[in-house]
Design an enzyme around this catalytic site. Structure first.
Site, mmCIF file in Angstrom:
data_model
loop_
_atom_site.group_PDB
_atom_site.id
_atom_site.type_symbol
_atom_site.label_atom_id
_atom_site.label_comp_id
_atom_site.label_asym_id
_atom_site.label_seq_id
_atom_site.Cartn_x
_atom_site.Cartn_y
_atom_site.Cartn_z
ATOM 1 N N GLU B 60 3.190 58.281 26.784
ATOM 2 C CA GLU B 60 4.610 58.311 27.163
ATOM 3 C C GLU B 60 5.124 56.962 27.680
ATOM 4 O O GLU B 60 6.279 56.609 27.445
ATOM 5 C CB GLU B 60 4.881 59.404 28.201
ATOM 6 C CG GLU B 60 4.861 60.818 27.620
ATOM 7 C CD GLU B 60 3.466 61.394 27.538
ATOM 8 O OE1 GLU B 60 2.529 60.776 28.082
ATOM 9 O OE2 GLU B 60 3.289 62.470 26.927
ATOM 10 N N HIS B 128 5.895 72.419 32.803
ATOM 11 C CA HIS B 128 6.652 72.425 31.542
ATOM 12 C C HIS B 128 7.970 73.154 31.761
ATOM 13 O O HIS B 128 8.401 73.951 30.932
ATOM 14 C CB HIS B 128 5.862 73.115 30.422
ATOM 15 C CG HIS B 128 4.640 72.367 29.993
ATOM 16 N ND1 HIS B 128 3.579 72.148 30.820
ATOM 17 C CD2 HIS B 128 4.327 71.759 28.816
ATOM 18 C CE1 HIS B 128 2.646 71.446 30.162
ATOM 19 N NE2 HIS B 128 3.081 71.203 28.954
#
Lengths: 325, 336
Positions: B60, B128
């Protein structure tokens, strides 16, 4: 040193290194005088890495830098005037007084404004390399970072990505042995950082970072690979900073014997001796060259001093892009 | 058209229009793969190839940094994360580089990039699930948008791609309308009309989702739909609710909100982001500064409680604002 390098080029390399050394020294004295705001992270002793890596780049090629960016920026072609003015926090500075020492740069000559978070510029260089490739240019990127950055996650993510995409990025690690006051040995088990290239399938070289000709030869090999589409190279440039990490750093953490050894391997002295031994020019001519550089720096100081400060309200502009004015 | 399809249409049209536009992210169009975590980029490599629909390693920091670097040097990257929570992994690149580069360079560098991020609690547990709009509205130099309909998704994403600044796009997992094995069990998946002809939606222009006279509710993403449900309940009780979808959080359309409270005299802000220092707090403060005299009651914030998102549906449903909770708070507001 090899003989094949052109004498005029060696003079060019020396001139740039001398410019960096004297620029940094001038900044140091001006800073001590209290004229400049902020802090300083100087690069005396590391001139050969900056100049050797960047001397053969085109203006259209790119460079990413670190919190210690002055040498890189001068070698990439940012003007002394605009850099000095930025140090004086003037409106005419290369970042209009909004960047300061640690964000020095000028994208019009391919010097990406310096990124002063350790390792933070490495993924950016991947993006620049990706852009060069996607736009179908043969431009390349030299990505500078220090030994300390090789323990950042950003370093590992970036080398891996540049490798799989075969990007025209040259990772140039200036290993000056210290991350601030911490010796690389204390935080890294391997002796040579370059071998980390193997982990990503990237060719690497270990280079004497204080010998500008050797750095330049390695740079030329890496640039050629990058330009012809062969991809990424990792160069570990072994060097040493003559200055402290930042202002008011007497380097109490450094071994005096180590300092002495490295100070004897000064990149400017090595290059100057080479020039005189090979009789590329005379000492008198060389001193004339040096005088020209010193005048350029003095003129930059005058330019910076006589430049206007930004208006306080200028702080409210450029948060978003306004057309590059 | 679903929101996922609308986003895909926007990307497709912009990639056709401008060859500088490209996508990068994890699993965005691997053969036989997902087309991004919620199918937005599914199939795009067929038309544009894998050079412009670039599947990345799980890195990321690199994804965000590469987007910054590419954007600075002539490309227009559309990066994404599979789940908004992963934005935390790239926070240095987003805050220190994307958000500051134009400024630090004295306005000489531009960073025209898009970062897409799915948010919302969907029984996946705390990592999440988070809604992160508040974090990103706090970072100078970024723009933050949150489309809640298919029409907005297409028009706002196209505007984001053409913007010369970094834009973070928050999309809601329960609103995508993702199909097949990427479908969400409890999804609302609103389907909306999207015109054939090209259109752009400017940033900083709110949409009034429902007109009313008693309470103004400002909400975004899924909370728009929860507020609509609450409004239907309240209508039967004689309470008329006006619902405003800001559509973009940075810049924010205060004018539409102020015009509404001139009429209703009551303001409620509903967000799925946690309450403390959220974007709703900023809206409340701004309205208090600029328009408090239009109000007959204190400003009410309804937000996710200040806890990580729990897994058990019974707990998740409790911490995230429901239509019932919104309605209950609205009744209290009417009586205050």
């Amino acid at each position: 040193m090899k003989e094949k390098i052109d004498g005029q080029k060696v003079l060019g390399l020396y001139e740039k290194m001398f410019l960096i050394r004297k620029y940094e020294e001038k900044i140091y004295f001006l800073f001590l005088e209290g004229i400049m705001p902020g802090t300083i992270h100087q690069s005396q002793g590391q001139e050969a890495t900056a100049v050797g890596m960047l001397y053969d780049l085109r203006k259209e090629d790119y460079m990413t830098s670190t919190h210690r960016p002055a040498g890189h920026c001068l070698a990439k072609g940012v003007t002394v005037d605009s850099m000095m003015a930025e140090m004086f926090a003037k409106k005419t500075g290369c970042c209009k007084g909004k960047g300061g020492a640690m964000h020095t740069g000028d994208i019009s000559v391919g010097a990406i404004p310096a990124i002063a978070i350790v390792g933070g510029g490495i993924p950016v260089a991947v993006g620049v390399g990706l852009s060069c490739k996607m736009r179908k240019t043969d431009n390349v990127v030299v990505c500078f970072f220090g030994d300390g950055a090789t323990n950042e996650g950003a370093f590992h993510e970036s080398l891996n990505a540049a490798a799989i995409w075969n990007l025209p990025v040259i990772f140039a690690c200036e290993n000056n042995l210290y991350g601030a006051s911490t010796h690389i040995r204390q935080v890294t088990k391997i002796k040579d950082l370059a071998v980390r290239g193997d982990a990503y399938g990237i060719p690497w070289e270990i280079v004497d970072g204080n010998d500008v000709i050797k750095v330049n030869e390695a740079a030329i090999r890496a640039i050629e690979r990058a330009r012809n589409g062969s991809g990424t190279t990792f160069l570990e440039l072994k060097t040493y900073r003559r200055s402290g990490h930042s202002r008011n750093d007497a380097c109490g953490y450094r071994d005096k014997k180590e300092e002495k050894e490295w100070f004897e391997k000064d990149p400017l002295t090595i290059c100057k001796n080479y020039i005189l031994e090979k009789k590329i020019t005379t000492l008198q001519k060389l001193e004339e060259l040096e005088k020209k550089v010193l005048d350029e720096i003095d003129n930059a100081v005058e330019y910076a001093k006589s430049s206007p400060y930004p208006e306080p309200q200028d702080a409210l502009t450029d948060v978003y892009f306004e057309g590059g004015k | 058209m679903s929101i996922a399809e609308a986003l895909r249409e926007a990307i497709k049209e912009e990639m056709r229009r401008d060859e500088r536009v490209f996508c990068l992210g994890e699993d965005i169009d691997v053969e036989g793969g997902f087309g991004g975590a919620f199918t937005v980029t599914l199939g795009l490599s067929k038309e544009f190839g894998h050079e412009r629909i670039l599947d990345t390693p799980i890195s990321e920091i690199m994804i965000a940094g590469a987007a910054v670097g590419a954007a600075m040097t002539g490309m227009i990257p559309i990066a994404d994360v599979q789940y908004g929570d992963f934005l935390f992994c790239m926070m240095d690149q987003m805050a220190n580089n994307a958000g500051k580069m134009t400024y630090m360079s004295g306005g000489t560098v531009k960073v025209p990039m898009v970062m897409r991020a799915p948010v919302g609690a969907t029984t996946r547990g705390a990592q999440h699930a988070q809604s992160l709009e508040g974090f990103f509205t706090h970072i100078p130099g970024l723009k933050v948008i949150c489309p809640s309909t298919a029409y907005d998704a297409k028009g706002l994403l196209k505007t984001a791609i053409r913007d010369e600044n970094p834009v973070v796009v928050f999309e809601h997992k329960l609103l995508y309308g993702s199909k097949g094995n990427r479908a969400e069990k409890s999804a609302l998946s609103p389907v909306g009309e999207v015109p054939e002809e090209e259109y752009l939606i400017p940033f900083g222009v709110a949409a009034i989702r429902r007109e009313g006279t008693d309470i103004t509710i400002v909400a975004n993403l899924l909370m728009i739909y929860r507020a609509m449900e609450a409004a239907a309940i309240l209508e039967k009780e004689g309470i008329s609710v006006e619902i405003i979808d800001p559509r973009t959080l940075v810049p924010f359309d205060y004018e539409t909100v102020i015009n509404s409270i001139k009429k209703t005299s009551r303001l409620m802000i509903v967000e799925e982001d946690t309450r403390r220092n959220g974007w709703g707090a900023e809206v409340a403060a701004q309205i208090a500064e600029d328009a408090i005299y239009y109000l007959d009651a204190p400003i009410k914030r309804v937000a996710t409680y200040d806890v990580p998102i729990p897994f058990a549906p019974v707990m998740e449903n409790f911490v995230v604002p429901s239509a019932q909770r919104i309605a209950e708070e609205a009744r209290k507001l009417m009586n205050s």
